[in-house]
Design a protein around this motif. Structure first.
Motif, short mmCIF file in Angstrom:
data_model
loop_
_atom_site.label_atom_id
_atom_site.label_comp_id
_atom_site.label_asym_id
_atom_site.label_seq_id
_atom_site.Cartn_x
_atom_site.Cartn_y
_atom_site.Cartn_z
N LEU A 101 -18.87 106.65 77.76
CA LEU A 101 -19.23 105.30 77.31
C LEU A 101 -20.11 105.37 76.05
N LYS A 102 -21.05 106.28 76.04
CA LYS A 102 -21.90 106.43 74.86
C LYS A 102 -21.08 106.95 73.68
N SER A 103 -20.19 107.89 73.95
CA SER A 103 -19.33 108.42 72.90
C SER A 103 -18.50 107.31 72.26
N LEU A 104 -17.90 106.48 73.09
CA LEU A 104 -17.09 105.37 72.57
C LEU A 104 -17.92 104.44 71.71
N HIS A 105 -19.11 104.09 72.19
CA HIS A 105 -19.99 103.20 71.43
C HIS A 105 -20.29 103.80 70.06
N LEU A 106 -20.60 105.08 70.03
CA LEU A 106 -20.94 105.74 68.76
C LEU A 106 -19.73 105.81 67.84
N TYR A 107 -18.58 106.11 68.40
CA TYR A 107 -17.36 106.14 67.57
C TYR A 107 -17.08 104.77 66.96
N LEU A 108 -17.22 103.71 67.76
CA LEU A 108 -16.95 102.37 67.26
C LEU A 108 -17.94 101.98 66.16
N ALA A 109 -19.22 102.28 66.39
CA ALA A 109 -20.23 101.97 65.37
C ALA A 109 -19.93 102.74 64.08
N ALA A 110 -19.57 104.00 64.22
CA ALA A 110 -19.25 104.81 63.04
C ALA A 110 -18.03 104.24 62.31
N GLY A 111 -17.01 103.86 63.09
CA GLY A 111 -15.79 103.32 62.49
C GLY A 111 -16.02 102.03 61.73
N ALA A 160 -19.91 111.91 83.84
CA ALA A 160 -18.89 112.01 82.79
C ALA A 160 -18.67 110.66 82.13
N ALA A 161 -18.53 109.62 82.95
CA ALA A 161 -18.29 108.28 82.41
C ALA A 161 -19.45 107.82 81.54
N THR A 162 -20.67 108.15 81.94
CA THR A 162 -21.84 107.77 81.14
C THR A 162 -21.75 108.36 79.74
N ARG A 163 -21.36 109.63 79.65
CA ARG A 163 -21.22 110.28 78.33
C ARG A 163 -20.07 109.67 77.55
N GLU A 222 -8.26 107.78 73.33
CA GLU A 222 -8.41 108.61 74.52
C GLU A 222 -9.58 108.13 75.37
N LEU A 223 -10.69 107.79 74.73
CA LEU A 223 -11.85 107.31 75.48
C LEU A 223 -11.56 105.98 76.17
N GLN A 224 -10.85 105.10 75.48
CA GLN A 224 -10.50 103.82 76.11
C GLN A 224 -9.63 104.05 77.35
N ASP A 225 -8.74 105.02 77.26
CA ASP A 225 -7.89 105.34 78.41
C ASP A 225 -8.71 105.91 79.56
N LEU A 226 -9.64 106.82 79.24
CA LEU A 226 -10.48 107.42 80.26
C LEU A 226 -11.37 106.38 80.95
N LEU A 227 -11.73 105.34 80.20
CA LEU A 227 -12.68 104.35 80.70
C LEU A 227 -12.01 103.05 81.17
N LYS A 228 -10.70 103.06 81.32
CA LYS A 228 -9.99 101.81 81.62
C LYS A 228 -10.39 101.19 82.96
N SER A 229 -10.93 102.01 83.87
CA SER A 229 -11.37 101.46 85.15
C SER A 229 -12.84 101.07 85.14
N TYR A 230 -13.49 101.21 83.98
CA TYR A 230 -14.91 100.87 83.86
C TYR A 230 -15.07 99.62 82.99
N ARG A 231 -16.13 98.88 83.26
CA ARG A 231 -16.47 97.72 82.44
C ARG A 231 -17.37 98.19 81.30
N LEU A 232 -16.99 97.88 80.09
CA LEU A 232 -17.79 98.30 78.94
C LEU A 232 -19.09 97.51 78.89
N PRO A 233 -20.18 98.12 78.49
CA PRO A 233 -21.42 97.37 78.27
C PRO A 233 -21.18 96.31 77.20
N PRO A 234 -21.87 95.17 77.28
CA PRO A 234 -21.65 94.09 76.30
C PRO A 234 -21.79 94.54 74.84
N GLU A 235 -22.76 95.42 74.57
CA GLU A 235 -22.94 95.88 73.18
C GLU A 235 -21.72 96.63 72.68
N THR A 236 -21.11 97.42 73.57
CA THR A 236 -19.92 98.17 73.19
C THR A 236 -18.72 97.25 73.08
#
Length: 215
Positions: free
Chosen positions: A103-113, A98-101, A130-144
């Motif tokens: 993280l990719k979703s957030l990256h795509l949303y940010l790029a689109a924005g 779930a987190a993998t999806r 919402e994605l930032q909240d779901l991922l708050k316990s995860y470290r974002l990849p540097p590109e994101t």
């Protein structure tokens, strides 16, 4: 005009399929829900779930370049589906999948924005939040993280942009030149604007000096 018509038809089909997926989730038919999403990936984006699972987020973004421009609204539409897939994976008790999806979703949303996406299309601000909240316990990849830093700066949330910069510096994922350029861009702005963005000019100058200690 043709592109807009295509986008409208795509949104209509996605809305219909997402409604179907919602019902499948409600009835605990989670595998069928995933199948429905995979069929939609294939029809609308000529992609499939397995490929999306293996491709890095930045490579997915590259697939949406056409004529030198990023098809931002198509990209955020895919981000919406990846978020949905992540939610289904979570319901299947596959938290890391779930987190993998997400993280990719957030990256795509940010790029689109950052490339002019219509933010009303899929309620972009709430989706990102919402994605930032779901991922708050995860470290974002540097590109994101870098996309997030750019977005926060462009939105005038300079304190949040600096927080993203600090995380990149901690991970040694940003150069001194890039960090220096960030603070120097801020120094060209009116002090009132910096205050409103949560980063007074004195703190900008302090941040610039701190770079010498870090690098």
């Amino acid at each position: 005009m043709l592109r807009r018509d295509y986008l409208v038809r795509m949104i209509e089909e996605m809305t219909e399929v997402l409604g179907k997926v919602f019902m499948l989730r409600q009835n605990k038919k989670l595998t069928e829900a995933l199948w429905s999403l995979d069929e939609l990936y294939k029809r609308q984006f000529r992609l499939h779930a397995r490929l999306l699972d293996t491709l890095p987020a930045k490579d997915i973004v590259e697939l949406f370049h056409s004529g030198g421009e990023l098809e931002a609204d198509k990209l955020q539409s895919l981000a919406r589906l990846l978020k949905e897939e992540g939610d289904i994976r979570l319901a299947m008790q596959e938290e890391e999948e779930a987190a993998t999806r997400w993280l990719k979703s957030l990256h795509l949303y940010l790029a689109a924005g950052l490339h002019g996406a219509d933010r009303s299309l899929w309620n972009w601000p709430d989706a990102v939040s919402e994605l930032q909240d779901l991922l708050k316990s995860y470290r974002l990849p540097p590109e994101t993280e870098l996309l997030l830093m750019k977005l926060e700066e462009s939105e005038g949330r300079y304190d949040q942009a600096e927080n993203a910069l600090y995380r990149l510096m901690t991970e040694e994922s940003i150069s001194k030149e890039e960090a220096d350029a960030f603070y120097r861009r801020l120094l060209t702005l009116p002090s009132e604007q910096l205050e409103e963005g949560g980063l007074p000019v004195e703190e900008v100058r302090e941040g610039l000096l701190e770079l010498e200690k870090h690098f």
